[in-house]
Design a protein around this motif. Structure first.
Motif, PDB file in Angstrom:
ATOM      1  N   LEU A  84      63.817  41.782  -8.571  1.00 18.98           N
ATOM      2  CA  LEU A  84      63.682  41.399  -7.163  1.00 18.98           C
ATOM      3  C   LEU A  84      62.823  42.434  -6.443  1.00 18.98           C
ATOM      4  N   HIS A  86      60.852  41.980  -3.487  1.00 13.30           N
ATOM      5  CA  HIS A  86      60.550  41.816  -2.067  1.00 13.30           C
ATOM      6  C   HIS A  86      61.120  43.003  -1.278  1.00 13.30           C
ATOM      7  N   ASP A  88      62.648  43.088   1.461  1.00 20.39           N
ATOM      8  CA  ASP A  88      63.990  42.774   1.963  1.00 20.39           C
ATOM      9  C   ASP A  88      65.047  43.006   0.886  1.00 20.39           C
ATOM     10  N   ASP A  89      64.711  42.729  -0.377  1.00 19.50           N
ATOM     11  CA  ASP A  89      65.641  42.972  -1.472  1.00 19.50           C
ATOM     12  C   ASP A  89      65.931  44.465  -1.589  1.00 19.50           C
ATOM     13  N   THR A 103      61.836  48.415  -9.552  1.00 22.27           N
ATOM     14  CA  THR A 103      61.593  47.032  -9.946  1.00 22.27           C
ATOM     15  C   THR A 103      61.110  46.940 -11.389  1.00 22.27           C
TER      16      THR A 103
END
Length: 122
Positions: A84, A86, A88-89, A103
């Protein structure tokens, strides 16, 4: 040598992490899902945790919240290792109590350096 909890539902990634961290001199205890990660954490004196976010039964975020709210090793360094990517993640992971967020694909050298640095921190 630190005891590192590795939790990832992908057996290939989990095995790669286990072997690499063991070759770096760490003891590794592992789990295939979030609930198992919490059971392993309860049984062992874990110094550092490497958690996937997307796991069955309990996510890595659930595991972090449970660890942080408990009395046992609540302040251990925790890194989330996830696909994930992004922003926001990442924010959600750090807000849940992760110390770092990496990541996939990831650099095994960077992860080992992170574990080494945080395992040495009292």
């Amino acid at each position: 040598m630190a005891t590192v909890l590795v939790a990832d539902d992908d057996p290939d990634i989990r095995y790669l992490l286990e072997v690499t961290l063991q070759l770096s001199g760490h003891e590794v205890v592992s789990a295939a899902d979030g609930r198992e990660a919490l059971r392993v954490h309860a049984k062992h004196d874990v110094d550092v945790a490497v958690l996937d976010v997307s796991m069955p039964d309990a996510t890595g975020l659930d595991v972090i919240r449970s660890i942080r709210s408990g009395d046992r090793n609540a302040s251990i360094p925790i890194v989330l290792l996830t696909a994930l990517a992004h922003p926001d993640d990442r924010e959600r992971g750090l807000a849940a109590g992760a110390d770092d967020y990496m990541t996939k694909p990831f650099s095994m050298r960077s992860l080992c350096s992170w574990v080494d640095a945080h395992a040495a921190t009292p």
